[in-house]
Design a protein around this motif. Structure first.
Motif, PDB file in Angstrom:
ATOM      1  N   MET A   1      58.847  -6.751  71.774  1.00  0.00           N
ATOM      2  CA  MET A   1      59.725  -7.672  71.083  1.00  0.00           C
ATOM      3  C   MET A   1      60.506  -8.488  72.246  1.00  0.00           C
ATOM      4  O   MET A   1      60.772  -7.838  73.410  1.00  0.00           O
ATOM      5  N   LEU A   2      61.104  -9.462  71.618  1.00  0.00           N
ATOM      6  CA  LEU A   2      61.988 -10.096  72.350  1.00  0.00           C
ATOM      7  C   LEU A   2      63.395  -9.783  71.666  1.00  0.00           C
ATOM      8  O   LEU A   2      63.627 -10.060  70.432  1.00  0.00           O
ATOM      9  N   TRP A   3      64.285  -8.892  72.340  1.00  0.00           N
ATOM     10  CA  TRP A   3      65.274  -8.376  71.792  1.00  0.00           C
ATOM     11  C   TRP A   3      66.487  -9.118  72.073  1.00  0.00           C
ATOM     12  O   TRP A   3      66.848  -9.409  73.327  1.00  0.00           O
ATOM     13  N   ALA A   4      67.174  -9.788  71.131  1.00  0.00           N
ATOM     14  CA  ALA A   4      68.349 -10.438  71.024  1.00  0.00           C
ATOM     15  C   ALA A   4      69.581  -9.648  70.504  1.00  0.00           C
ATOM     16  O   ALA A   4      69.728  -9.553  69.186  1.00  0.00           O
ATOM     17  N   PRO A   5      70.238  -8.854  71.405  1.00  0.00           N
ATOM     18  CA  PRO A   5      71.335  -7.886  70.707  1.00  0.00           C
ATOM     19  C   PRO A   5      72.578  -8.682  70.288  1.00  0.00           C
ATOM     20  O   PRO A   5      73.417  -7.948  69.773  1.00  0.00           O
ATOM     21  N   SER A   6      73.012  -9.998  70.618  1.00  0.00           N
ATOM     22  CA  SER A   6      74.069 -10.329  70.275  1.00  0.00           C
ATOM     23  C   SER A   6      73.685 -11.744  69.463  1.00  0.00           C
ATOM     24  O   SER A   6      73.271 -12.732  69.792  1.00  0.00           O
ATOM     25  N   GLU A   7      74.527 -11.537  68.227  1.00  0.00           N
ATOM     26  CA  GLU A   7      74.393 -12.942  67.483  1.00  0.00           C
ATOM     27  C   GLU A   7      75.316 -14.014  68.024  1.00  0.00           C
ATOM     28  O   GLU A   7      74.947 -15.244  67.677  1.00  0.00           O
ATOM     29  N   THR A   8      76.188 -13.720  68.657  1.00  0.00           N
ATOM     30  CA  THR A   8      77.159 -14.551  69.289  1.00  0.00           C
ATOM     31  C   THR A   8      76.470 -15.583  70.352  1.00  0.00           C
ATOM     32  O   THR A   8      76.309 -16.639  70.405  1.00  0.00           O
ATOM     33  N   PHE A   9      75.665 -14.845  71.433  1.00  0.00           N
ATOM     34  CA  PHE A   9      75.109 -15.369  72.445  1.00  0.00           C
ATOM     35  C   PHE A   9      73.437 -15.734  72.076  1.00  0.00           C
ATOM     36  O   PHE A   9      72.922 -16.607  72.974  1.00  0.00           O
ATOM     37  N   GLY A  10      73.067 -15.304  70.983  1.00  0.00           N
ATOM     38  CA  GLY A  10      71.506 -15.535  70.561  1.00  0.00           C
ATOM     39  C   GLY A  10      70.615 -15.418  71.692  1.00  0.00           C
ATOM     40  O   GLY A  10      70.493 -14.340  72.170  1.00  0.00           O
ATOM     41  N   ARG A  11      69.682 -16.312  71.913  1.00  0.00           N
ATOM     42  CA  ARG A  11      68.690 -16.230  73.006  1.00  0.00           C
ATOM     43  C   ARG A  11      69.046 -16.104  74.229  1.00  0.00           C
ATOM     44  O   ARG A  11      68.315 -15.770  75.078  1.00  0.00           O
ATOM     45  N   GLU A  12      70.480 -16.500  74.735  1.00  0.00           N
ATOM     46  CA  GLU A  12      71.038 -16.146  75.960  1.00  0.00           C
ATOM     47  C   GLU A  12      70.685 -14.756  76.529  1.00  0.00           C
ATOM     48  O   GLU A  12      70.767 -14.417  77.727  1.00  0.00           O
ATOM     49  N   LYS A  13      70.985 -13.844  75.518  1.00  0.00           N
ATOM     50  CA  LYS A  13      70.729 -12.373  76.070  1.00  0.00           C
ATOM     51  C   LYS A  13      69.538 -11.527  75.476  1.00  0.00           C
ATOM     52  O   LYS A  13      69.313 -10.429  75.872  1.00  0.00           O
ATOM     53  N   THR A  14      68.559 -12.577  75.392  1.00  0.00           N
ATOM     54  CA  THR A  14      67.238 -12.050  75.121  1.00  0.00           C
ATOM     55  C   THR A  14      66.616 -11.366  76.211  1.00  0.00           C
ATOM     56  O   THR A  14      66.529 -11.850  77.213  1.00  0.00           O
ATOM     57  N   ILE A  15      65.854 -10.176  75.788  1.00  0.00           N
ATOM     58  CA  ILE A  15      65.378  -9.524  76.938  1.00  0.00           C
ATOM     59  C   ILE A  15      63.859  -8.990  76.412  1.00  0.00           C
ATOM     60  O   ILE A  15      63.758  -8.330  75.106  1.00  0.00           O
ATOM     61  N   LEU A  16      62.943  -9.159  77.011  1.00  0.00           N
ATOM     62  CA  LEU A  16      61.614  -8.433  76.768  1.00  0.00           C
ATOM     63  C   LEU A  16      61.597  -6.997  76.634  1.00  0.00           C
ATOM     64  O   LEU A  16      62.105  -6.231  77.341  1.00  0.00           O
ATOM     65  N   THR A  17      61.242  -6.284  75.730  1.00  0.00           N
ATOM     66  CA  THR A  17      61.439  -5.011  75.013  1.00  0.00           C
ATOM     67  C   THR A  17      60.107  -4.413  74.734  1.00  0.00           C
ATOM     68  O   THR A  17      59.576  -4.981  73.689  1.00  0.00           O
ATOM     69  N   GLN A  18      59.741  -3.274  75.441  1.00  0.00           N
ATOM     70  CA  GLN A  18      58.447  -2.551  74.966  1.00  0.00           C
ATOM     71  C   GLN A  18      59.016  -1.019  74.273  1.00  0.00           C
ATOM     72  O   GLN A  18      59.831  -0.489  75.041  1.00  0.00           O
ATOM     73  N   ILE A  19      58.600  -0.840  73.155  1.00  0.00           N
ATOM     74  CA  ILE A  19      58.814   0.587  72.585  1.00  0.00           C
ATOM     75  C   ILE A  19      57.442   1.433  72.756  1.00  0.00           C
ATOM     76  O   ILE A  19      56.399   1.046  72.446  1.00  0.00           O
ATOM     77  N   ARG A  20      57.740   2.603  73.391  1.00  0.00           N
ATOM     78  CA  ARG A  20      56.688   3.442  73.605  1.00  0.00           C
ATOM     79  C   ARG A  20      55.845   3.596  72.167  1.00  0.00           C
ATOM     80  O   ARG A  20      56.580   4.252  71.363  1.00  0.00           O
ATOM     81  N   PRO A  21      54.727   3.468  72.059  1.00  0.00           N
ATOM     82  CA  PRO A  21      54.042   3.708  70.866  1.00  0.00           C
ATOM     83  C   PRO A  21      53.992   5.194  70.335  1.00  0.00           C
ATOM     84  O   PRO A  21      53.567   5.435  69.232  1.00  0.00           O
ATOM     85  N   ASP A  22      54.201   6.148  71.138  1.00  0.00           N
ATOM     86  CA  ASP A  22      54.320   7.616  70.850  1.00  0.00           C
ATOM     87  C   ASP A  22      55.546   8.021  70.386  1.00  0.00           C
ATOM     88  O   ASP A  22      55.524   9.419  70.154  1.00  0.00           O
ATOM     89  N   GLY A  23      56.594   7.149  70.548  1.00  0.00           N
ATOM     90  CA  GLY A  23      57.855   7.725  70.151  1.00  0.00           C
ATOM     91  C   GLY A  23      58.658   8.645  71.233  1.00  0.00           C
ATOM     92  O   GLY A  23      59.460   9.100  71.202  1.00  0.00           O
ATOM     93  N   ASN A  24      58.153   8.551  72.505  1.00  0.00           N
ATOM     94  CA  ASN A  24      58.603   9.517  73.667  1.00  0.00           C
ATOM     95  C   ASN A  24      58.081   8.991  74.833  1.00  0.00           C
ATOM     96  O   ASN A  24      57.916   7.828  74.862  1.00  0.00           O
ATOM     97  N   TYR A  25      57.645   9.945  75.936  1.00  0.00           N
ATOM     98  CA  TYR A  25      56.944   9.444  76.965  1.00  0.00           C
ATOM     99  C   TYR A  25      55.828  10.190  77.522  1.00  0.00           C
ATOM    100  O   TYR A  25      55.753  10.669  78.584  1.00  0.00           O
ATOM    101  N   GLN A  26      55.181  10.584  76.422  1.00  0.00           N
ATOM    102  CA  GLN A  26      53.950  11.394  76.670  1.00  0.00           C
ATOM    103  C   GLN A  26      52.570  10.396  76.872  1.00  0.00           C
ATOM    104  O   GLN A  26      52.511   9.414  76.743  1.00  0.00           O
TER     105      GLN A  26
END
Length: 265
Positions: free
Chosen positions: A237-262
């Protein structure tokens, strides 16, 4: 690039996954290491197994390219003390000896320019670095310059995102990044939060694009959220963690599909 593909890490219980969950096993396999035996402290390992072809492969239509990221996750204190993890004592509690991981990895990187490895926790790496001869340090600098040895996250440890105060998160990250910058002229480009138990907008807001990261990789996540993402194919996903700054703070984020690092099932 230490980039965007697989994942690992947490501090309050930063575990030495280097010893040998998937990541460490992949690291050992891809580097041609034995997960059970560490090479002695010498410029050349005692044995040199048949070299695997680890060079980049061209893309082909209809072929799935799988990227392996050899790496290790070493808890800066969890079931054992930091010293016990580093020197490898108290093996009855947990089989971990970080100094031997770094000894062996650097030895085998030097044997083959196609091999690569990613390291994360600077608390251990700086301690190991300070123990090396000037000759070995120059060889390691060359590994970094040529992209064989890379660093993700780059903090002193892989901090927690729930119980930790944001000042501590910033300070420990600054300490690790300062060491990398002053020693190698290196700036990490990928956030590598594989072991924290959950993730906060504070992490993405303070230690995302403003830190110089191009992407962030997350390991553990809520089981219900992960199940939903897997069904919707939304683990990236493109994670936008701040409502104030919107897309300025957006960062490409990957979540491990196994819920860990196995390793994948």
């Amino acid at each position: 690039t230490m980039a965007a593909t697989m994942t690992s890490t947490h501090t309050g219980r930063l575990r030495a996954a280097a010893l040998f969950t998937l990541s460490a096993f992949l690291a050992a396999s891809a580097l041609g290491l034995s997960a059970a035996a560490a090479a002695p402290r010498s410029e050349k390992p005692a044995y040199a197994p048949e070299c695997l072809d680890t060079s980049a492969k061209p893309r082909a239509p209809g072929v799935l390219n799988v990227h392996l990221v050899p790496h290790t996750h070493d808890d800066v204190g969890w079931l054992k003390t930091v010293d016990q993890y580093y020197i490898g004592s108290k093996q009855d509690i947990y089989k971990a000896g970080v100094q031997y991981i770094l000894d062996t990895v650097t030895d085998y990187l030097l044997l083959n320019p196609d091999r690569k490895f990613t390291y994360v926790e600077m608390a251990f790496f700086k301690r190991w670095w300070d123990e090396q001869t000037e000759e070995k340090q120059e060889k390691v600098k060359k590994l970094v310059d040529e992209g064989q040895l890379t660093f993700a996250n780059g903090g002193w440890c892989m901090h927690d995102e729930a119980a930790a105060h944001y000042v501590g998160m910033v300070d420990q990250t600054t300490r690790g990044h300062r060491f990398l910058k002053e020693t190698f002229g290196y700036v990490p480009r990928v956030g590598w939060q594989l072991d924290p138990f959950g993730h906060s907008a504070t992490q993405a807001y303070l230690m995302g694009v403003d830190l110089g990261f191009d992407a962030m990789v997350l390991g553990r996540s809520d089981h219900a959220d992960l199940s939903k993402r897997l069904l919707e194919q939304a683990t990236e996903m493109l994670w936008a963690p701040s409502e104030t700054f919107g897309r300025e703070k957006t960062i490409l984020t990957q979540i491990r599909p196994d819920g860990n690092y196995q390793p994948p099932p």
